[in-house]
Scaffold this motif. Sequence first.
Motif, PDB file in Angstrom:
ATOM      1  N   PRO A 153       0.803  -1.232   0.000  1.00  0.00           N
ATOM      2  CA  PRO A 153       0.000   0.000   0.000  1.00  0.00           C
ATOM      3  C   PRO A 153       0.832   1.276   0.000  1.00  0.00           C
ATOM      4  CG  PRO A 153      -0.738  -1.499   1.731  1.00  0.00           C
ATOM      5  CD  PRO A 153       0.501  -2.093   1.139  1.00  0.00           C
ATOM      6  N   ALA A 154       2.007   1.249   0.613  1.00  0.00           N
ATOM      7  CA  ALA A 154       2.867   2.436   0.670  1.00  0.00           C
ATOM      8  C   ALA A 154       3.965   2.400  -0.395  1.00  0.00           C
ATOM      9  CB  ALA A 154       3.485   2.560   2.060  1.00  0.00           C
ATOM     10  N   GLY A 155       3.892   1.442  -1.309  1.00  0.00           N
ATOM     11  CA  GLY A 155       4.909   1.292  -2.345  1.00  0.00           C
ATOM     12  C   GLY A 155       5.913   0.213  -1.983  1.00  0.00           C
ATOM     13  N   VAL A 156       6.654  -0.245  -2.966  1.00  0.00           N
ATOM     14  CA  VAL A 156       7.559  -1.378  -2.807  1.00  0.00           C
ATOM     15  C   VAL A 156       8.951  -0.971  -2.312  1.00  0.00           C
ATOM     16  CG1 VAL A 156       8.376  -1.371  -5.197  1.00  0.00           C
ATOM     17  CG2 VAL A 156       8.285  -3.518  -3.944  1.00  0.00           C
ATOM     18  N   ALA A 157       9.311   0.279  -2.466  1.00  0.00           N
ATOM     19  CA  ALA A 157      10.704   0.705  -2.245  1.00  0.00           C
ATOM     20  C   ALA A 157      11.253   0.376  -0.863  1.00  0.00           C
ATOM     21  CB  ALA A 157      10.838   2.196  -2.510  1.00  0.00           C
ATOM     22  N   ARG A 158      10.467   0.505   0.173  1.00  0.00           N
ATOM     23  CA  ARG A 158      10.967   0.285   1.534  1.00  0.00           C
ATOM     24  C   ARG A 158      10.486  -1.019   2.148  1.00  0.00           C
ATOM     25  NH1 ARG A 158      10.628   6.408   2.823  1.00  0.00           N
ATOM     26  NH2 ARG A 158      12.784   6.940   2.372  1.00  0.00           N
ATOM     27  N   SER A 159       9.833  -1.830   1.383  1.00  0.00           N
ATOM     28  CA  SER A 159       9.308  -3.081   1.921  1.00  0.00           C
ATOM     29  C   SER A 159      10.432  -4.038   2.298  1.00  0.00           C
ATOM     30  CB  SER A 159       8.404  -3.765   0.893  1.00  0.00           C
ATOM     31  OG  SER A 159       7.911  -4.983   1.437  1.00  0.00           O
ATOM     32  N   LYS A 160      10.198  -4.796   3.356  1.00  0.00           N
ATOM     33  CA  LYS A 160      11.129  -5.848   3.771  1.00  0.00           C
ATOM     34  C   LYS A 160      10.717  -7.202   3.188  1.00  0.00           C
ATOM     35  CE  LYS A 160      12.284  -3.512   8.051  1.00  0.00           C
ATOM     36  NZ  LYS A 160      12.184  -3.583   9.517  1.00  0.00           N
ATOM     37  N   LEU A 161       9.692  -7.185   2.356  1.00  0.00           N
ATOM     38  CA  LEU A 161       9.245  -8.401   1.674  1.00  0.00           C
ATOM     39  C   LEU A 161       9.892  -8.417   0.290  1.00  0.00           C
ATOM     40  CD1 LEU A 161       5.451  -8.301   2.634  1.00  0.00           C
ATOM     41  CD2 LEU A 161       7.286  -9.627   3.730  1.00  0.00           C
ATOM     42  N   ASP A 162      11.095  -8.942   0.223  1.00  0.00           N
ATOM     43  CA  ASP A 162      11.851  -8.935  -1.022  1.00  0.00           C
ATOM     44  C   ASP A 162      12.299 -10.351  -1.388  1.00  0.00           C
ATOM     45  OD1 ASP A 162      13.877  -9.423   0.826  1.00  0.00           O
ATOM     46  OD2 ASP A 162      14.868  -7.496   0.521  1.00  0.00           O
ATOM     47  N   ASN A 163      12.979 -10.454  -2.528  1.00  0.00           N
ATOM     48  CA  ASN A 163      13.455 -11.763  -2.992  1.00  0.00           C
ATOM     49  C   ASN A 163      14.283 -12.476  -1.931  1.00  0.00           C
ATOM     50  OD1 ASN A 163      12.341 -11.696  -5.612  1.00  0.00           O
ATOM     51  ND2 ASN A 163      14.040 -10.487  -6.374  1.00  0.00           N
ATOM     52  N   ALA A 164      15.197 -11.766  -1.313  1.00  0.00           N
ATOM     53  CA  ALA A 164      16.094 -12.384  -0.334  1.00  0.00           C
ATOM     54  C   ALA A 164      15.312 -12.974   0.838  1.00  0.00           C
ATOM     55  CB  ALA A 164      17.117 -11.373   0.159  1.00  0.00           C
ATOM     56  N   TYR A 165      14.303 -12.258   1.315  1.00  0.00           N
ATOM     57  CA  TYR A 165      13.493 -12.758   2.432  1.00  0.00           C
ATOM     58  C   TYR A 165      12.772 -14.050   2.047  1.00  0.00           C
ATOM     59  CZ  TYR A 165       9.773 -13.192   5.866  1.00  0.00           C
ATOM     60  OH  TYR A 165       8.912 -13.686   6.818  1.00  0.00           O
ATOM     61  N   PHE A 166      12.128 -14.050   0.887  1.00  0.00           N
ATOM     62  CA  PHE A 166      11.391 -15.242   0.471  1.00  0.00           C
ATOM     63  C   PHE A 166      12.333 -16.394   0.108  1.00  0.00           C
ATOM     64  CE2 PHE A 166       8.083 -11.964  -0.218  1.00  0.00           C
ATOM     65  CZ  PHE A 166       7.147 -12.465   0.676  1.00  0.00           C
ATOM     66  N   ASP A 167      13.465 -16.094  -0.516  1.00  0.00           N
ATOM     67  CA  ASP A 167      14.461 -17.142  -0.810  1.00  0.00           C
ATOM     68  C   ASP A 167      14.879 -17.856   0.473  1.00  0.00           C
ATOM     69  OD1 ASP A 167      14.502 -16.315  -3.470  1.00  0.00           O
ATOM     70  OD2 ASP A 167      16.596 -15.700  -3.459  1.00  0.00           O
ATOM     71  N   ARG A 168      15.281 -17.057   1.429  1.00  0.00           N
ATOM     72  CA  ARG A 168      15.812 -17.588   2.684  1.00  0.00           C
ATOM     73  C   ARG A 168      14.732 -18.310   3.501  1.00  0.00           C
ATOM     74  NH1 ARG A 168      17.303 -13.024   4.187  1.00  0.00           N
ATOM     75  NH2 ARG A 168      15.540 -12.470   5.496  1.00  0.00           N
ATOM     76  N   THR A 169      13.589 -17.699   3.637  1.00  0.00           N
ATOM     77  CA  THR A 169      12.539 -18.245   4.501  1.00  0.00           C
ATOM     78  C   THR A 169      11.871 -19.472   3.890  1.00  0.00           C
ATOM     79  OG1 THR A 169      12.171 -15.998   5.322  1.00  0.00           O
ATOM     80  CG2 THR A 169      10.503 -17.646   5.849  1.00  0.00           C
ATOM     81  N   LEU A 170      11.657 -19.450   2.583  1.00  0.00           N
ATOM     82  CA  LEU A 170      10.950 -20.547   1.921  1.00  0.00           C
ATOM     83  C   LEU A 170      11.894 -21.576   1.296  1.00  0.00           C
ATOM     84  CD1 LEU A 170       8.064 -18.538   0.231  1.00  0.00           C
ATOM     85  CD2 LEU A 170       8.035 -19.796   2.414  1.00  0.00           C
ATOM     86  N   ASP A 171      13.195 -21.321   1.324  1.00  0.00           N
ATOM     87  CA  ASP A 171      14.203 -22.224   0.784  1.00  0.00           C
ATOM     88  C   ASP A 171      13.950 -22.546  -0.694  1.00  0.00           C
ATOM     89  OD1 ASP A 171      16.522 -23.767   0.834  1.00  0.00           O
ATOM     90  OD2 ASP A 171      15.432 -25.594   1.379  1.00  0.00           O
ATOM     91  N   THR A 172      13.722 -21.491  -1.450  1.00  0.00           N
ATOM     92  CA  THR A 172      13.547 -21.609  -2.896  1.00  0.00           C
ATOM     93  C   THR A 172      14.001 -20.294  -3.513  1.00  0.00           C
ATOM     94  OG1 THR A 172      12.001 -22.243  -4.656  1.00  0.00           O
ATOM     95  CG2 THR A 172      11.107 -20.853  -2.895  1.00  0.00           C
ATOM     96  N   VAL A 173      13.818 -20.141  -4.802  1.00  0.00           N
ATOM     97  CA  VAL A 173      14.167 -18.906  -5.509  1.00  0.00           C
ATOM     98  C   VAL A 173      12.886 -18.148  -5.799  1.00  0.00           C
ATOM     99  CG1 VAL A 173      15.075 -17.982  -7.674  1.00  0.00           C
ATOM    100  CG2 VAL A 173      16.270 -19.849  -6.514  1.00  0.00           C
TER     101      VAL A 173
END
Length: 192
Positions: A153-173
Amino acid sequence: MQNQNQNDGAGTGRRYVALLRGINVGGRNKLPMRELAAMFVEAGCEDVRTYIQSGNVVFRAPPGLVDGLRARITEAIADSHGFRIPIVMRTASDFDRIVRDNPFLAAGADPAKLHVGFLAAAPAPARLVRLDSDRSPPDAFEVRDREVFLHFPAGVARSKLDNAYFDRTLDTVCTIRNWRTVCRLHEMASGD
């Protein structure tokens, strides 16, 4: 902006979308779309088209060819440009489902605030429980099969939900695309 590159094939086979992560971003991993399209044609794909410069390729191929295509394109890029990047693939019918089933769009969210994270593999249930829904308020996400539907809702620029977070947490790309790009790739994969 769309680049088109086609071989002389008759357009046989199923339609697919290849999503490359991390090319032509911030001046790094430069790869002209014309060269990328040529790699897909050389690999045996037909009706090869790219969309914008961030590594989106729509093409036709028989299912047997697709099985080894990611590895083949990854190697071709490494050989010609000296870097390795992840590639996530989807079928045209996957894109039909993704566009139809976005939970945030169904709830009335502004499409300009929506993104989709495409996962290389469906995460294990034990990995899903590690996701923190309060990691980046007011951002929200929902994982469905091999996609992470995202609302910023506030834009993607400052979000902590990024590729690195999902890669690491979900153990995938994971590779993320905005909703406008998702819809355009859907149109292209549908034959428009």
